[in-house]
Design a protein around this motif. Structure first.
Motif, PDB file in Angstrom:
ATOM      1  N   GLY A  60       1.855  -8.673  11.393  1.00 40.24           N
ATOM      2  CA  GLY A  60       1.126  -7.975  10.333  1.00 40.24           C
ATOM      3  C   GLY A  60       1.823  -6.714   9.884  1.00 40.24           C
ATOM      4  N   LEU A  61       2.447  -6.012  10.815  1.00 40.17           N
ATOM      5  CA  LEU A  61       3.161  -4.787  10.479  1.00 40.17           C
ATOM      6  C   LEU A  61       4.347  -5.076   9.564  1.00 40.17           C
ATOM      7  CD1 LEU A  61       2.956  -1.772  11.215  1.00 40.17           C
ATOM      8  CD2 LEU A  61       4.614  -2.196  13.009  1.00 40.17           C
ATOM      9  N   VAL A  62       5.081  -6.131   9.870  1.00 38.40           N
ATOM     10  CA  VAL A  62       6.221  -6.511   9.027  1.00 38.40           C
ATOM     11  C   VAL A  62       5.745  -6.809   7.605  1.00 38.40           C
ATOM     12  CG1 VAL A  62       7.941  -8.316   8.652  1.00 38.40           C
ATOM     13  CG2 VAL A  62       7.666  -7.318  10.922  1.00 38.40           C
ATOM     14  N   TRP A  63       4.674  -7.576   7.469  1.00 36.56           N
ATOM     15  CA  TRP A  63       4.172  -7.931   6.150  1.00 36.56           C
ATOM     16  C   TRP A  63       3.562  -6.739   5.427  1.00 36.56           C
ATOM     17  CZ3 TRP A  63       5.602 -11.688   3.237  1.00 36.56           C
ATOM     18  CH2 TRP A  63       6.106 -12.845   3.812  1.00 36.56           C
ATOM     19  N   ALA A  64       2.903  -5.839   6.148  1.00 40.50           N
ATOM     20  CA  ALA A  64       2.321  -4.657   5.506  1.00 40.50           C
ATOM     21  C   ALA A  64       3.422  -3.730   4.983  1.00 40.50           C
ATOM     22  CB  ALA A  64       1.419  -3.913   6.483  1.00 40.50           C
ATOM     23  N   ILE A  65       4.478  -3.562   5.772  1.00 39.91           N
ATOM     24  CA  ILE A  65       5.597  -2.733   5.312  1.00 39.91           C
ATOM     25  C   ILE A  65       6.257  -3.375   4.093  1.00 39.91           C
ATOM     26  CG2 ILE A  65       7.904  -1.903   5.925  1.00 39.91           C
ATOM     27  CD1 ILE A  65       6.822  -1.598   8.818  1.00 39.91           C
ATOM     28  N   PHE A  66       6.482  -4.685   4.166  1.00 40.01           N
ATOM     29  CA  PHE A  66       7.080  -5.395   3.041  1.00 40.01           C
ATOM     30  C   PHE A  66       6.198  -5.294   1.795  1.00 40.01           C
ATOM     31  CE2 PHE A  66       7.290  -9.310   0.521  1.00 40.01           C
ATOM     32  CZ  PHE A  66       8.599  -9.220   0.069  1.00 40.01           C
ATOM     33  N   GLY A  67       4.900  -5.485   1.966  1.00 40.16           N
ATOM     34  CA  GLY A  67       3.974  -5.408   0.830  1.00 40.16           C
ATOM     35  C   GLY A  67       3.926  -4.024   0.228  1.00 40.16           C
ATOM     36  N   THR A  68       3.915  -2.987   1.060  1.00 39.02           N
ATOM     37  CA  THR A  68       3.904  -1.626   0.553  1.00 39.02           C
ATOM     38  C   THR A  68       5.143  -1.355  -0.282  1.00 39.02           C
ATOM     39  OG1 THR A  68       2.649  -0.897   2.489  1.00 39.02           O
ATOM     40  CG2 THR A  68       3.762   0.805   1.209  1.00 39.02           C
ATOM     41  N   ALA A  69       6.300  -1.727   0.248  1.00 36.28           N
ATOM     42  CA  ALA A  69       7.553  -1.494  -0.480  1.00 36.28           C
ATOM     43  C   ALA A  69       7.620  -2.339  -1.750  1.00 36.28           C
ATOM     44  CB  ALA A  69       8.739  -1.802   0.426  1.00 36.28           C
ATOM     45  N   ALA A  70       7.255  -3.607  -1.666  1.00 37.72           N
ATOM     46  CA  ALA A  70       7.353  -4.497  -2.822  1.00 37.72           C
ATOM     47  C   ALA A  70       6.416  -4.059  -3.944  1.00 37.72           C
ATOM     48  CB  ALA A  70       7.038  -5.935  -2.397  1.00 37.72           C
ATOM     49  N   PHE A  71       5.178  -3.723  -3.604  1.00 35.04           N
ATOM     50  CA  PHE A  71       4.242  -3.294  -4.644  1.00 35.04           C
ATOM     51  C   PHE A  71       4.613  -1.930  -5.211  1.00 35.04           C
ATOM     52  CE2 PHE A  71       1.173  -6.386  -2.680  1.00 35.04           C
ATOM     53  CZ  PHE A  71       1.095  -7.219  -3.789  1.00 35.04           C
ATOM     54  N   ALA A  72       5.162  -1.055  -4.388  1.00 30.00           N
ATOM     55  CA  ALA A  72       5.605   0.245  -4.907  1.00 30.00           C
ATOM     56  C   ALA A  72       6.758   0.066  -5.885  1.00 30.00           C
ATOM     57  CB  ALA A  72       6.009   1.155  -3.756  1.00 30.00           C
ATOM     58  N   LEU A  73       7.692  -0.804  -5.559  1.00 26.68           N
ATOM     59  CA  LEU A  73       8.834  -1.046  -6.453  1.00 26.68           C
ATOM     60  C   LEU A  73       8.417  -1.799  -7.712  1.00 26.68           C
ATOM     61  CD1 LEU A  73      11.576  -1.989  -3.839  1.00 26.68           C
ATOM     62  CD2 LEU A  73      11.382   0.131  -5.167  1.00 26.68           C
ATOM     63  N   ALA A  74       7.374  -2.616  -7.617  1.00 31.84           N
ATOM     64  CA  ALA A  74       6.901  -3.383  -8.773  1.00 31.84           C
ATOM     65  C   ALA A  74       5.993  -2.562  -9.686  1.00 31.84           C
ATOM     66  CB  ALA A  74       6.165  -4.629  -8.305  1.00 31.84           C
ATOM     67  N   ARG A 113       2.940  -1.255  -8.871  1.00 37.74           N
ATOM     68  CA  ARG A 113       1.527  -1.535  -8.606  1.00 37.74           C
ATOM     69  C   ARG A 113       1.014  -0.568  -7.547  1.00 37.74           C
ATOM     70  NH1 ARG A 113      -1.243  -5.749 -11.080  1.00 37.74           N
ATOM     71  NH2 ARG A 113       0.149  -7.418 -11.655  1.00 37.74           N
ATOM     72  N   PRO A 114       0.686   0.672  -7.931  1.00 40.10           N
ATOM     73  CA  PRO A 114       0.319   1.686  -6.926  1.00 40.10           C
ATOM     74  C   PRO A 114      -0.964   1.358  -6.162  1.00 40.10           C
ATOM     75  CG  PRO A 114      -0.083   2.517  -9.134  1.00 40.10           C
ATOM     76  CD  PRO A 114       0.625   1.200  -9.290  1.00 40.10           C
ATOM     77  N   GLY A 115      -1.923   0.695  -6.780  1.00 39.92           N
ATOM     78  CA  GLY A 115      -3.170   0.357  -6.078  1.00 39.92           C
ATOM     79  C   GLY A 115      -2.926  -0.595  -4.922  1.00 39.92           C
ATOM     80  N   TRP A 116      -2.143  -1.634  -5.175  1.00 40.12           N
ATOM     81  CA  TRP A 116      -1.820  -2.591  -4.128  1.00 40.12           C
ATOM     82  C   TRP A 116      -0.916  -1.961  -3.072  1.00 40.12           C
ATOM     83  CZ3 TRP A 116      -4.402  -6.761  -3.144  1.00 40.12           C
ATOM     84  CH2 TRP A 116      -5.110  -7.384  -4.147  1.00 40.12           C
ATOM     85  N   ALA A 117      -0.036  -1.065  -3.500  1.00 37.25           N
ATOM     86  CA  ALA A 117       0.835  -0.381  -2.532  1.00 37.25           C
ATOM     87  C   ALA A 117       0.003   0.486  -1.589  1.00 37.25           C
ATOM     88  CB  ALA A 117       1.881   0.454  -3.252  1.00 37.25           C
ATOM     89  N   VAL A 118      -1.003   1.159  -2.126  1.00 37.09           N
ATOM     90  CA  VAL A 118      -1.884   1.988  -1.288  1.00 37.09           C
ATOM     91  C   VAL A 118      -2.693   1.100  -0.336  1.00 37.09           C
ATOM     92  CG1 VAL A 118      -3.908   3.502  -1.331  1.00 37.09           C
ATOM     93  CG2 VAL A 118      -2.013   3.912  -2.888  1.00 37.09           C
ATOM     94  N   ALA A 119      -3.182  -0.039  -0.841  1.00 35.91           N
ATOM     95  CA  ALA A 119      -3.942  -0.959   0.020  1.00 35.91           C
ATOM     96  C   ALA A 119      -3.077  -1.450   1.173  1.00 35.91           C
ATOM     97  CB  ALA A 119      -4.463  -2.140  -0.802  1.00 35.91           C
TER      98      ALA A 119
END
Length: 88
Positions: free
Chosen positions: A24-38, A40-46
């Motif tokens: 879960g940590l790997v996916w949360a880090i990946f999701g935070t980075a991917a949404f921030a670069l895309a 999408r600040p709301g999803w990055a914060v989530a």
């Protein structure tokens, strides 16, 4: 051996929880980075909040693993004895 007190003396599979936390940590880090670069600040914060929750859970799991067989028993550790005093 079943004693009837399993709901109050249940034990968690801490090593399995640890590896699920890592996953879960790997996916949360990946999701935070991917949404921030895309952009999408709301999803990055989530994903960032999820990252924080997973990190806290992993810390507690590691703490319980390090506390020894009381929290991470092996096959040679007998189950907890049922409580002697029953609530009224």
């Amino acid at each position: 051996m079943r004693t009837g007190s399993e709901p109050t003396t249940a034990r968690s599979a801490l090593r399995a929880r640890f590896w699920l936390c890592v996953w879960g940590l790997v996916w949360a880090i990946f999701g935070t980075a991917a949404f921030a670069l895309a952009g999408r600040p709301g999803w990055a914060v989530a994903c960032g909040v999820l990252w924080l929750v997973i990190t806290i859970d992993m810390t507690m799991v590691l703490r319980h693993i390090r506390q020894g067989p009381h929290y991470q028993p092996g096959p040679d550790i007998p189950p907890y004895r049922p409580p002697e005093n029953h609530p009224p």
